[in-house]
Design a protein around this motif. Structure first.
Motif, PDB file in Angstrom:
ATOM      1  N   LEU A  18       0.823  -1.211   0.000  1.00 58.45           N
ATOM      2  CA  LEU A  18       0.000   0.000   0.000  1.00 58.45           C
ATOM      3  C   LEU A  18       0.858   1.262   0.000  1.00 58.45           C
ATOM      4  CD1 LEU A  18      -2.876  -1.046   2.418  1.00 58.45           C
ATOM      5  CD2 LEU A  18      -3.150  -0.304   0.045  1.00 58.45           C
ATOM      6  N   LEU A  19       1.953   1.254   0.737  1.00 63.15           N
ATOM      7  CA  LEU A  19       2.840   2.420   0.764  1.00 63.15           C
ATOM      8  C   LEU A  19       3.494   2.642  -0.599  1.00 63.15           C
ATOM      9  CD1 LEU A  19       4.503   1.890   4.259  1.00 63.15           C
ATOM     10  CD2 LEU A  19       2.891   3.703   3.650  1.00 63.15           C
ATOM     11  N   GLN A  20       3.884   1.561  -1.253  1.00 62.46           N
ATOM     12  CA  GLN A  20       4.450   1.691  -2.595  1.00 62.46           C
ATOM     13  C   GLN A  20       3.418   2.249  -3.573  1.00 62.46           C
ATOM     14  OE1 GLN A  20       5.938  -2.223  -3.595  1.00 62.46           O
ATOM     15  NE2 GLN A  20       7.985  -1.765  -2.809  1.00 62.46           N
ATOM     16  N   LYS A  21       2.184   1.837  -3.395  1.00 63.02           N
ATOM     17  CA  LYS A  21       1.126   2.266  -4.313  1.00 63.02           C
ATOM     18  C   LYS A  21       0.926   3.771  -4.280  1.00 63.02           C
ATOM     19  CE  LYS A  21      -3.550   1.074  -5.791  1.00 63.02           C
ATOM     20  NZ  LYS A  21      -4.716   0.175  -5.577  1.00 63.02           N
ATOM     21  N   ILE A  22       1.168   4.399  -3.120  1.00 60.58           N
ATOM     22  CA  ILE A  22       0.998   5.849  -3.028  1.00 60.58           C
ATOM     23  C   ILE A  22       2.316   6.588  -3.238  1.00 60.58           C
ATOM     24  CG2 ILE A  22      -1.042   5.662  -1.569  1.00 60.58           C
ATOM     25  CD1 ILE A  22       0.689   6.349   0.835  1.00 60.58           C
ATOM     26  N   GLY A  23       3.342   5.847  -3.655  1.00 63.98           N
ATOM     27  CA  GLY A  23       4.585   6.485  -4.075  1.00 63.98           C
ATOM     28  C   GLY A  23       5.663   6.620  -3.031  1.00 63.98           C
ATOM     29  N   LEU A  24       5.496   5.998  -1.867  1.00 61.59           N
ATOM     30  CA  LEU A  24       6.538   6.074  -0.846  1.00 61.59           C
ATOM     31  C   LEU A  24       7.612   5.022  -1.096  1.00 61.59           C
ATOM     32  CD1 LEU A  24       4.601   6.805   2.471  1.00 61.59           C
ATOM     33  CD2 LEU A  24       5.507   8.384   0.763  1.00 61.59           C
ATOM     34  N   ASN A  25       8.815   5.328  -0.638  1.00 67.03           N
ATOM     35  CA  ASN A  25       9.962   4.457  -0.886  1.00 67.03           C
ATOM     36  C   ASN A  25      10.009   3.332   0.153  1.00 67.03           C
ATOM     37  OD1 ASN A  25      12.310   3.559  -2.122  1.00 67.03           O
ATOM     38  ND2 ASN A  25      13.615   4.796  -0.775  1.00 67.03           N
ATOM     39  N   ALA A  26       8.984   2.507   0.142  1.00 65.10           N
ATOM     40  CA  ALA A  26       8.852   1.408   1.101  1.00 65.10           C
ATOM     41  C   ALA A  26       9.024   0.074   0.386  1.00 65.10           C
ATOM     42  CB  ALA A  26       7.488   1.473   1.781  1.00 65.10           C
ATOM     43  N   GLY A  27       8.926  -0.998   1.166  1.00 67.41           N
ATOM     44  CA  GLY A  27       8.967  -2.331   0.584  1.00 67.41           C
ATOM     45  C   GLY A  27      10.347  -2.891   0.364  1.00 67.41           C
ATOM     46  N   LYS A  28      11.365  -2.193   0.837  1.00 69.03           N
ATOM     47  CA  LYS A  28      12.734  -2.667   0.699  1.00 69.03           C
ATOM     48  C   LYS A  28      13.240  -3.158   2.060  1.00 69.03           C
ATOM     49  CE  LYS A  28      13.513   0.656  -3.014  1.00 69.03           C
ATOM     50  NZ  LYS A  28      14.308   1.812  -3.484  1.00 69.03           N
ATOM     51  N   LYS A  29      14.402  -3.784   2.056  1.00 69.94           N
ATOM     52  CA  LYS A  29      15.048  -4.268   3.281  1.00 69.94           C
ATOM     53  C   LYS A  29      14.126  -5.186   4.091  1.00 69.94           C
ATOM     54  CE  LYS A  29      18.222  -0.360   3.621  1.00 69.94           C
ATOM     55  NZ  LYS A  29      18.800   0.702   4.481  1.00 69.94           N
ATOM     56  N   LEU A  30      13.456  -6.075   3.397  1.00 66.11           N
ATOM     57  CA  LEU A  30      12.553  -7.026   4.038  1.00 66.11           C
ATOM     58  C   LEU A  30      13.340  -8.142   4.722  1.00 66.11           C
ATOM     59  CD1 LEU A  30       9.692  -8.417   4.380  1.00 66.11           C
ATOM     60  CD2 LEU A  30      10.184  -9.534   2.190  1.00 66.11           C
ATOM     61  N   PHE A  31      12.995  -8.419   5.974  1.00 67.42           N
ATOM     62  CA  PHE A  31      13.498  -9.612   6.653  1.00 67.42           C
ATOM     63  C   PHE A  31      12.322 -10.540   6.944  1.00 67.42           C
ATOM     64  CE2 PHE A  31      12.790  -6.537  10.177  1.00 67.42           C
ATOM     65  CZ  PHE A  31      11.884  -7.251  10.941  1.00 67.42           C
ATOM     66  N   ILE A  32      12.609 -11.817   7.214  1.00 64.95           N
ATOM     67  CA  ILE A  32      11.512 -12.769   7.436  1.00 64.95           C
ATOM     68  C   ILE A  32      11.752 -13.696   8.632  1.00 64.95           C
ATOM     69  CG2 ILE A  32      10.809 -12.757   5.003  1.00 64.95           C
ATOM     70  CD1 ILE A  32      12.195 -15.509   4.732  1.00 64.95           C
ATOM     71  N   ASP A  33      12.828 -13.496   9.410  1.00 63.23           N
ATOM     72  CA  ASP A  33      13.136 -14.401  10.523  1.00 63.23           C
ATOM     73  C   ASP A  33      13.097 -15.863  10.064  1.00 63.23           C
ATOM     74  OD1 ASP A  33      13.509 -12.369  12.303  1.00 63.23           O
ATOM     75  OD2 ASP A  33      11.868 -12.899  13.639  1.00 63.23           O
ATOM     76  N   PRO A  34      14.023 -16.286   9.216  1.00 69.51           N
ATOM     77  CA  PRO A  34      13.965 -17.649   8.662  1.00 69.51           C
ATOM     78  C   PRO A  34      14.106 -18.718   9.747  1.00 69.51           C
ATOM     79  CG  PRO A  34      15.578 -16.288   7.510  1.00 69.51           C
ATOM     80  CD  PRO A  34      15.194 -15.559   8.741  1.00 69.51           C
ATOM     81  N   PHE A  35      13.507 -19.872   9.482  1.00 67.71           N
ATOM     82  CA  PHE A  35      13.641 -20.988  10.418  1.00 67.71           C
ATOM     83  C   PHE A  35      13.530 -22.311   9.674  1.00 67.71           C
ATOM     84  CE2 PHE A  35       9.071 -20.573  10.135  1.00 67.71           C
ATOM     85  CZ  PHE A  35       8.573 -21.867  10.308  1.00 67.71           C
ATOM     86  N   VAL A  36      14.099 -23.330  10.287  1.00 67.85           N
ATOM     87  CA  VAL A  36      13.866 -24.709   9.880  1.00 67.85           C
ATOM     88  C   VAL A  36      13.466 -25.480  11.129  1.00 67.85           C
ATOM     89  CG1 VAL A  36      15.475 -24.699   7.922  1.00 67.85           C
ATOM     90  CG2 VAL A  36      16.297 -25.366  10.204  1.00 67.85           C
ATOM     91  N   THR A  37      12.777 -26.587  10.926  1.00 67.58           N
ATOM     92  CA  THR A  37      12.485 -27.494  12.030  1.00 67.58           C
ATOM     93  C   THR A  37      13.129 -28.829  11.708  1.00 67.58           C
ATOM     94  OG1 THR A  37      10.385 -26.398  12.503  1.00 67.58           O
ATOM     95  CG2 THR A  37      10.687 -28.603  13.403  1.00 67.58           C
ATOM     96  N   ILE A  38      13.937 -29.311  12.664  1.00 62.69           N
ATOM     97  CA  ILE A  38      14.700 -30.543  12.491  1.00 62.69           C
ATOM     98  C   ILE A  38      14.158 -31.575  13.470  1.00 62.69           C
ATOM     99  CG2 ILE A  38      16.999 -31.575  12.655  1.00 62.69           C
ATOM    100  CD1 ILE A  38      18.118 -28.783  12.099  1.00 62.69           C
ATOM    101  N   GLY A  39      13.881 -32.766  12.981  1.00 56.69           N
ATOM    102  CA  GLY A  39      13.319 -33.772  13.873  1.00 56.69           C
ATOM    103  C   GLY A  39      13.659 -35.184  13.474  1.00 56.69           C
ATOM    104  N   GLY A  40      13.393 -36.104  14.401  1.00 60.42           N
ATOM    105  CA  GLY A  40      13.640 -37.514  14.146  1.00 60.42           C
ATOM    106  C   GLY A  40      12.719 -38.377  14.989  1.00 60.42           C
ATOM    107  N   ILE A  41      12.987 -39.663  14.974  1.00 64.56           N
ATOM    108  CA  ILE A  41      12.109 -40.629  15.623  1.00 64.56           C
ATOM    109  C   ILE A  41      12.572 -40.938  17.045  1.00 64.56           C
ATOM    110  CG2 ILE A  41      11.219 -42.995  15.533  1.00 64.56           C
ATOM    111  CD1 ILE A  41      11.458 -42.849  12.482  1.00 64.56           C
TER     112      ILE A  41
END
Length: 403
Positions: free
Chosen positions: A215-238
């Motif tokens: 929405l911010l990009q749509k109105i012309g603001l310099n947003a939407g960059k430097k996105l982080f996502i807190d990556p994760f994996v789940t590791i498991g076994g029996i």
């Protein structure tokens, strides 16, 4: 009237605080109102090349959160001139943040704590906003609590409505009209596809890092960059008959320098281990989460995310430690599998000092942002408390400004 876009952690507390102060509020939510047990049905589809967990429904992603209440980025925000220590204290009281009692720690969580302690990893009980008396462990924390035993933003939405706030669900904001560098209101699209303009000289965007960025990009603001996502994996076994699939999820945590570890049941891990003859009750798994470099962006309404060499190193480091805990817990080392890299806490697309000021206002007069978009860097841990604290701080500012 103040318009708030989004009913998740950021928008709900502002709506509640303003309504309690008798300020007219309209809260707009893109998704539907649901029974909490059905929250898993509201996960959004990820863009190609990325596995990102977020939901569209009343309460936003708090409905599928594991109930973890940790303080993150407190010092980093203070360095930017944004002190939220008082608000964090207030939010912890509002949500009754606490460590769950021992009766809510099953065999898997106990093993995680014991083995992590033996390895000198300094495990601690995860601070939670789950009501012990209402919680009968079932393992469904990330699917929507069937007993409504944890706090979600829906609690604050209800209070806001009870105190006069107008609430529109199944309503998408498609534009934020601007005139002479001032916000004029929002254009909405209802479930019947009918469009309508709602005027306001104060609009708060709390739609989440992705939708807010779009929405911010749509109105012309310099947003939407430097996105982080807190990556994760789940590791498991029996580990036969561990019964971890029915436990409170992420009830303990190891906070490393470059990662956090927490016991976490994953259906993706389960599906793989069932090929080895395991039952749901035979699976023990651990989440590895890292603070990633902000190498993502929103482009043409789509999420693009790359991982740095440091991201991969941190995930590898945490995974090795998680594997050690699993093996020392009795998991068959030959059974261990991992999920693909996923993301759970997108943010950074309208960071403080870059897109918004210290009062969370954009360069557009009257247009504010208060969600994970404004966080300056990846916390590598659940940001709900920090988002709530930032929004509580903004509500105080707006109340003082209006009165």
């Amino acid at each position: 009237m103040i318009i708030i876009i989004g009913s998740g952690a950021g928008g709900s507390i502002i709506a509640m605080e303003l309504a309690l102060s008798n300020i007219p509020v309209t809260l707009i939510e893109k998704g539907p109102s649901i029974d909490m047990k059905n929250a898993f049905k509201c996960y959004d589809e990820s863009d190609k090349g990325i596995d990102l967990l977020k939901t569209s429904c009343t309460g936003g992603s708090t409905t599928v959160a594991a109930g973890n209440g940790v303080r993150v980025l407190e010092e980093e925000l203070k360095e930017l001139g944004v002190s939220i220590s008082k608000e964090l204290d207030e939010v912890e009281k509002l949500l009754s943040i606490h460590e769950m009692d021992n009766e809510h720690f099953g065999k898997g969580s106990q093993k995680f704590m014991e083995i992590a302690d033996e390895l000198n990893l300094n495990p601690i009980k995860m601070p939670k906003f789950i009501r012990d008396n209402d919680c009968i462990p079932c393992g469904n924390c990330a699917f929507g609590c069937p007993r409504d035993a944890k706090w979600t933003s829906v609690d604050f939405v209800k209070i806001a409505i009870e105190n006069g706030a107008k609430f529109l669900d199944n309503t998408e904001v498609i534009d934020i009209p601007i005139k002479n560098e001032k916000v004029k209101g929002v254009t909405i699209k209802k479930s019947n596809n009918k469009e309508e303009f709602i005027p306001s000289d104060t609009v708060i965007l709390s739609a989440g890092a992705i939708n807010s960025g779009i929405l911010l990009q749509k109105i012309g603001l310099n947003a939407g960059k430097k996105l982080f996502i807190d990556p994760f994996v789940t590791i498991g076994g029996i580990l036969r008959n561990i019964g971890f699939n029915k436990e409170v999820q992420m009830n303990g945590v190891v906070i490393g320098e470059n990662y956090i570890l927490a016991p976490h049941y994953s259906q993706f891990v389960a599906n793989e281990l069932k090929k080895q003859g395991a039952k749901d009750s035979d699976i023990f798994s651990i989440m590895v989460k890292i603070p990633d470099d902000s190498y993502g962006q929103i482009k043409d309404g789509k999420v693009i995310k790359e991982n740095s060499i440091k991201d991969i190193r941190f995930i590898t480091e945490g995974s090795a430690v998680a594997g050690s805990i699993l093996v020392k817990s009795g998991v068959d080392p030959n059974s261990i599998v991992s999920t693909n890299l996923r993301g759970a806490h997108p943010g950074g697309t309208a960071a403080i000092g870059e897109v918004v000021d210290t009062n969370l206002q954009t360069e557009i007069n009257g247009l504010y942002v208060s969600d994970a978009s404004v966080l300056p860097k990846s916390p590598g841990a659940p940001p709900i408390l920090t988002i709530l604290a930032l929004s509580k701080r903004l509500s105080k500012y707006l109340i003082d400004k209006l009165f």
